[in-house]
Motif scaffolding. Sequence first.
Motif, PDB file in Angstrom:
ATOM      1  N   TYR A 258       0.837  -1.197   0.000  1.00 37.18           N
ATOM      2  CA  TYR A 258       0.000   0.000   0.000  1.00 37.18           C
ATOM      3  C   TYR A 258       0.872   1.248   0.000  1.00 37.18           C
ATOM      4  CZ  TYR A 258      -4.565  -2.152   0.600  1.00 37.18           C
ATOM      5  OH  TYR A 258      -5.722  -2.851   0.385  1.00 37.18           O
ATOM      6  N   GLY A 259       0.360   2.280  -0.663  1.00 38.96           N
ATOM      7  CA  GLY A 259       1.003   3.589  -0.686  1.00 38.96           C
ATOM      8  C   GLY A 259      -0.065   4.652  -0.721  1.00 38.96           C
ATOM      9  N   PRO A 260      -0.464   5.095  -1.937  1.00 43.05           N
ATOM     10  CA  PRO A 260      -1.501   6.125  -2.044  1.00 43.05           C
ATOM     11  C   PRO A 260      -2.911   5.546  -1.984  1.00 43.05           C
ATOM     12  CG  PRO A 260      -0.660   5.614  -4.214  1.00 43.05           C
ATOM     13  CD  PRO A 260       0.156   4.794  -3.239  1.00 43.05           C
ATOM     14  N   GLY A 276       5.274   1.937   2.736  1.00 43.44           N
ATOM     15  CA  GLY A 276       6.579   2.544   2.905  1.00 43.44           C
ATOM     16  C   GLY A 276       6.551   3.623   3.969  1.00 43.44           C
ATOM     17  N   PRO A 277       7.514   4.544   3.926  1.00 48.52           N
ATOM     18  CA  PRO A 277       7.634   5.544   4.997  1.00 48.52           C
ATOM     19  C   PRO A 277       6.586   6.641   4.968  1.00 48.52           C
ATOM     20  CG  PRO A 277       9.300   5.919   3.305  1.00 48.52           C
ATOM     21  CD  PRO A 277       8.635   4.626   2.961  1.00 48.52           C
ATOM     22  N   ARG A 278       5.882   6.814   3.824  1.00 46.92           N
ATOM     23  CA  ARG A 278       4.929   7.919   3.717  1.00 46.92           C
ATOM     24  C   ARG A 278       3.502   7.486   4.059  1.00 46.92           C
ATOM     25  NH1 ARG A 278       5.795  10.395  -2.115  1.00 46.92           N
ATOM     26  NH2 ARG A 278       6.360   8.236  -2.590  1.00 46.92           N
ATOM     27  N   SER A 279       2.794   8.378   4.723  1.00 48.35           N
ATOM     28  CA  SER A 279       1.402   8.125   5.066  1.00 48.35           C
ATOM     29  C   SER A 279       0.511   8.475   3.877  1.00 48.35           C
ATOM     30  CB  SER A 279       0.983   8.970   6.269  1.00 48.35           C
ATOM     31  OG  SER A 279       0.963  10.349   5.917  1.00 48.35           O
ATOM     32  N   LEU A 280      -0.754   8.078   3.969  1.00 48.28           N
ATOM     33  CA  LEU A 280      -1.709   8.414   2.924  1.00 48.28           C
ATOM     34  C   LEU A 280      -1.858   9.923   2.803  1.00 48.28           C
ATOM     35  CD1 LEU A 280      -3.821   7.624   0.829  1.00 48.28           C
ATOM     36  CD2 LEU A 280      -5.470   7.329   2.691  1.00 48.28           C
ATOM     37  N   ASP A 281      -1.862  10.636   3.920  1.00 51.35           N
ATOM     38  CA  ASP A 281      -1.992  12.088   3.881  1.00 51.35           C
ATOM     39  C   ASP A 281      -0.817  12.723   3.143  1.00 51.35           C
ATOM     40  OD1 ASP A 281      -4.396  12.070   5.214  1.00 51.35           O
ATOM     41  OD2 ASP A 281      -3.516  12.432   7.188  1.00 51.35           O
ATOM     42  N   GLU A 282       0.369  12.157   3.291  1.00 50.63           N
ATOM     43  CA  GLU A 282       1.532  12.697   2.572  1.00 50.63           C
ATOM     44  C   GLU A 282       1.398  12.486   1.073  1.00 50.63           C
ATOM     45  OE1 GLU A 282       5.404  12.422   5.355  1.00 50.63           O
ATOM     46  OE2 GLU A 282       4.276  10.530   5.246  1.00 50.63           O
ATOM     47  N   PHE A 283       0.849  11.349   0.679  1.00 50.47           N
ATOM     48  CA  PHE A 283       0.604  11.129  -0.752  1.00 50.47           C
ATOM     49  C   PHE A 283      -0.433  12.115  -1.274  1.00 50.47           C
ATOM     50  CE2 PHE A 283       2.295   6.814   0.162  1.00 50.47           C
ATOM     51  CZ  PHE A 283       3.268   6.770  -0.823  1.00 50.47           C
ATOM     52  N   ASP A 299       9.187   3.958  -2.885  1.00 51.86           N
ATOM     53  CA  ASP A 299       9.900   4.027  -1.610  1.00 51.86           C
ATOM     54  C   ASP A 299       9.618   2.837  -0.689  1.00 51.86           C
ATOM     55  OD1 ASP A 299       7.320   4.631  -0.956  1.00 51.86           O
ATOM     56  OD2 ASP A 299       7.741   6.570  -0.017  1.00 51.86           O
ATOM     57  N   LEU A 300       8.921   1.822  -1.184  1.00 53.55           N
ATOM     58  CA  LEU A 300       8.676   0.619  -0.387  1.00 53.55           C
ATOM     59  C   LEU A 300       9.681  -0.451  -0.788  1.00 53.55           C
ATOM     60  CD1 LEU A 300       7.071  -1.081   1.619  1.00 53.55           C
ATOM     61  CD2 LEU A 300       5.450  -1.603  -0.217  1.00 53.55           C
ATOM     62  N   PRO A 301      10.634  -0.805   0.083  1.00 50.68           N
ATOM     63  CA  PRO A 301      11.666  -1.776  -0.292  1.00 50.68           C
ATOM     64  C   PRO A 301      11.158  -3.213  -0.282  1.00 50.68           C
ATOM     65  CG  PRO A 301      11.992  -1.064   1.974  1.00 50.68           C
ATOM     66  CD  PRO A 301      10.850  -0.243   1.436  1.00 50.68           C
ATOM     67  N   ALA A 302      11.784  -4.027  -1.117  1.00 49.00           N
ATOM     68  CA  ALA A 302      11.400  -5.440  -1.211  1.00 49.00           C
ATOM     69  C   ALA A 302      11.659  -6.161   0.106  1.00 49.00           C
ATOM     70  CB  ALA A 302      12.170  -6.107  -2.346  1.00 49.00           C
TER      71      ALA A 302
END
Length: 318
Positions: A258-260, A276-283, A299-302
């Motif tokens: 998950y990301g955006p 990854g390190p970013r929240s939905l609000d940051e996206f 930005d989400l590593p394997a």
Amino acid sequence: MSGPFPILYIAEADVEAAVLSSGVLGYLVEQMPRATFTVVGSAASAPLFADTPRLDRLIVLDGEKAFDWLKLWNQVRGTRWGLIVDLRGGPVSDKLRRRKRAVRTPDPEPLHAVVSAARVLQLETPPAPRLFFGEATLAAADALVRPDHRPILAIGPGVEWIGRRWPAERFAKVAAALLADDGPLAGGRLLIVGEEVDRDAAHSIRLATSRDRTIEAQGKLTRLETAAALSRATLYIGADSIWTQLAVAAGTPAVAVYGPSDETRTGPWGGEAVRGPRSLDEFRALDPGLNQAIQHMMDLPAERVLQVARNLLVRSRK
């Protein structure tokens, strides 16, 4: 309960939403063994319920304009329903003869879609998404998968929007580690699911293991048959997509990247969502409409997904 008890189940038009709430129908099938079912869905969602036990009718509601609802009313008004479950909250169910009616209303606070659906029947324990598979559906899936004693890792990389697409190379890296000789799925096979248009995106994933251990189902099965194929898998890894929800409804342990998008609403029920390190609000600050052609998932590593997958495998085997 004695005598006929017909249930009218009106599923969501959106296919992912219909799968997420499918545990409600599964609950009724299990808890009301004498009930019969008429299921209403869209052209996309209705086929997923084709193998529902004791299914009397499967109706496709083409649209949601007044004429479409009138057409549906004419098809179902002749029955006095034991129960109507209306997950769309449309204008028809209140006008039909019935003993009881359960209709979805807006949630007072944000809820996971599975919890929201359970509230329609006032269930304290939300039933997990569930799809049913008839003999023909399983036969079509098994003809491609050819299940044997070996574990199967399923991957669903396809998404409708590039912003939710995790790089295929990272899916491949995770798959290679899990299927390696020293991995938790050593000797296993790789099942890739999706639409025909997802085949190119999965090129790198095919290289995670040898050709004779790879099963490509993209574009070869219907969505219900794909869910049946996923029921044969030991573990599923995918994106925020219909394929992840099908894996969950098939009862397969699922990891989703998950990301955006909002894992608190659509994260794999009983599985794991990884971001990854970013929240939905940051996206949303970067892409307010969550619709730009931006590769948000870089930005989400394997390694993080691999560790979550390993942990879920351990948990699911206990």
